[in-house]
Scaffold this motif. Sequence first.
Motif, short mmCIF file in Angstrom:
data_model
loop_
_atom_site.label_atom_id
_atom_site.label_comp_id
_atom_site.label_asym_id
_atom_site.label_seq_id
_atom_site.Cartn_x
_atom_site.Cartn_y
_atom_site.Cartn_z
N SER A 183 0.83 -1.21 0.00
CA SER A 183 0.00 0.00 0.00
C SER A 183 0.86 1.26 0.00
O SER A 183 1.87 1.33 0.68
CB SER A 183 -0.92 0.02 1.22
OG SER A 183 -1.98 -0.87 1.03
N GLU A 184 0.39 2.26 -0.76
CA GLU A 184 1.12 3.53 -0.84
C GLU A 184 0.11 4.68 -0.90
O GLU A 184 -1.07 4.45 -1.14
CB GLU A 184 2.02 3.55 -2.09
CG GLU A 184 1.23 3.37 -3.37
CD GLU A 184 2.10 3.15 -4.60
OE1 GLU A 184 3.33 3.17 -4.48
OE2 GLU A 184 1.52 2.97 -5.68
N GLY A 185 0.60 5.91 -0.67
CA GLY A 185 -0.25 7.09 -0.67
C GLY A 185 -0.92 7.29 -2.02
O GLY A 185 -0.30 7.11 -3.06
N ILE A 186 -2.21 7.66 -2.00
CA ILE A 186 -2.98 7.82 -3.24
C ILE A 186 -3.27 9.29 -3.48
O ILE A 186 -3.82 9.99 -2.63
CB ILE A 186 -4.32 7.06 -3.16
CG1 ILE A 186 -4.09 5.59 -2.85
CG2 ILE A 186 -5.08 7.20 -4.47
CD1 ILE A 186 -5.37 4.81 -2.68
N SER A 187 -2.92 9.75 -4.69
CA SER A 187 -3.16 11.13 -5.08
C SER A 187 -4.55 11.27 -5.71
O SER A 187 -5.11 10.29 -6.20
CB SER A 187 -2.08 11.53 -6.07
OG SER A 187 -2.18 12.89 -6.38
N LEU A 188 -5.09 12.49 -5.72
CA LEU A 188 -6.38 12.74 -6.37
C LEU A 188 -6.31 12.30 -7.83
O LEU A 188 -5.34 12.57 -8.53
CB LEU A 188 -6.72 14.23 -6.31
CG LEU A 188 -7.98 14.65 -7.06
CD1 LEU A 188 -9.23 14.14 -6.39
CD2 LEU A 188 -8.06 16.16 -7.22
N GLN A 214 -9.65 6.85 0.14
CA GLN A 214 -8.81 6.52 1.28
C GLN A 214 -7.41 7.05 1.02
O GLN A 214 -7.03 7.26 -0.13
CB GLN A 214 -8.79 5.02 1.50
CG GLN A 214 -10.17 4.49 1.89
CD GLN A 214 -10.18 3.02 2.23
OE1 GLN A 214 -9.16 2.35 2.11
NE2 GLN A 214 -11.31 2.53 2.66
N THR A 215 -6.64 7.24 2.08
CA THR A 215 -5.33 7.87 1.91
C THR A 215 -4.28 6.93 1.31
O THR A 215 -3.38 7.37 0.62
CB THR A 215 -4.79 8.40 3.25
OG1 THR A 215 -4.86 7.33 4.21
CG2 THR A 215 -5.61 9.57 3.73
N ILE A 216 -4.39 5.61 1.61
CA ILE A 216 -3.43 4.67 1.03
C ILE A 216 -4.17 3.50 0.40
O ILE A 216 -5.32 3.22 0.75
CB ILE A 216 -2.40 4.14 2.06
CG1 ILE A 216 -3.09 3.35 3.18
CG2 ILE A 216 -1.57 5.25 2.64
CD1 ILE A 216 -2.10 2.60 4.09
N CYS A 224 -2.56 9.20 -12.94
CA CYS A 224 -3.58 10.08 -12.35
C CYS A 224 -4.26 10.94 -13.40
O CYS A 224 -3.62 11.44 -14.32
CB CYS A 224 -2.93 11.00 -11.31
SG CYS A 224 -2.42 10.14 -9.82
#
Lengths: 238, 309
Positions: free
Chosen positions: B230-235, B254-256, B264
């Motif tokens: 899992s990693e940080g998810i951008s808009l 969710q954030t990750i 993106c």
Amino acid sequence: MKVSAVSENACLIQVGDHISESLTAVIAQLSENIEQTLGDALIDLIPSYTTLLCVYDLNKVDDLWMLKTLRQIVQSVDSTENNSVTSIDYLGKSLSRLIEIPVWYDPEVGYDLEVMASDKQMTQSELIQLHTSKEYRVFATGFMPGFAYMGSVDTALATPRQATPRKAVAAGSVGIADIQTSVYPAQSPGGWNIIGRSPTQLFDISRGDNAALLQVGDRVQFVSVDRATFIELGGQLG
Amino acid sequence: MANLHIIKAGWQSTVQDLGRQGYFRSGLSEGGALDEIAFRWANALLNNPANSACIEILMGDFEAEFEQATCIAITGADLNCTINGKSIENWQSLKVKAGDRIRFNSPITGLRAYLAIAGGWQTPIQFGSRSTVLREKLGGIDGEKLKIGQKLSYLVNPDTPLQKLDSQFIPKYTDELTLKVLPSYQYDLFSETAKRRFFTSEYSVSQRIDRMGYRLEGPEVMADNQQLISEGISLGAIQVPPDGQPIVLLKDRQTIGGYPKFGCVASLDCSLLSQQAPGNRVRFELSDVATVQIQRRLFEKRLQIFNYI
């Protein structure tokens, strides 16, 4: 370490490929340096197991400046790391907080405690002993506010997520999924194997900016308490 | 201070501003107006600060009464809005009197309308934002969508200058939308065939759309590796779960997350996507960071100039 632009206002730093405590220490160090250098151009950071996502204000800086700056920071941290892996490990450990979380381990609230112990051919107290025998590190947060992914549990405790998630896991439930462990901050559907319940508030809006108790990099020690202590500390049954 | 009395709450009417930033690392969603273009213009039309809260009204069936005179602006979807039964045009600011009844009926074009008020809706700020994130029970009134009988406070500003947006700046919520994609994250894990299919096929908006993300339906695109850390998810991240159907992640994401991601979608294109209804057609085109950043900065400039003149 690899730095890349993932969107118009975010860059991702890939710190490594495998989950490990030393990566978490490097990510903590990177986060600190990035916050200092970027100031108000930084919107937020999302640290995770092996990565750090940096969200920035594209009206203040552009992707080229970001990539250049992040690569410089990565290089400086990289060289510290290569020169003395132990020192950064030490740094990570001394800077990070140790948080104790009381848990009442009992089948009354730990829905899966009995089945897990018998599957692993150990007694419940041996299982509890294993879960409380070491400090865990917070690798990532997410899923819901205040939820912290911690690891790694003893391999004897590792248990896959349940095939069908429960519709409702109570707030405070302490669970294991593969080699990770966590506490549900609020009632939620969930597939982790539940072994006990904590009276500690993992997410409390009244704490303001410190609403989430656990942050990436924190060290956590679970402590076994009895039913009476659990209730005295504000633990909820049912 | 005066109140807006909610008479009909609609499908999902929520208080939104630009979202919650600085708390991603505690696991809090960004939240905020899904259609930032419409949201920003609604505030610009009233000379409001950019982050003033608006009501995001999904598909209408919303009715409310103003306690005292003030000025409002309506942008975004055309939900056949009326005041005291009389049709009013979108993308302008206007005066309302005490006792006026505003109604958003049903969608003519787009899905989400924004109702801005001079000075912004005065709901409590939580973690730096008034945005409602239903899943987290944060923002708005008690973290929920608006309900019948509730009151929303506003400042009384009947003398705000009235403005209208030039038609060249008004987005068209047409059926066919092309989304600009920045290739990133696990882009290299997708085969050449998958990439070609992704950028040459038509996808349709599914029934499974909400403030977290838009699930699209079309040719399957699978990454070679499904198991990721899992990693940080951008808009705007385009996430592809094992069924191969892409999901564009929006404000309440969710954030990750650990599914493979193609890259993106540009933030302004995310705004346009959020106005698309199930069945509408969507395509993807390859773009780059510089192009998308320039478009975003031009948008900001346009807003600045509008409020300056």
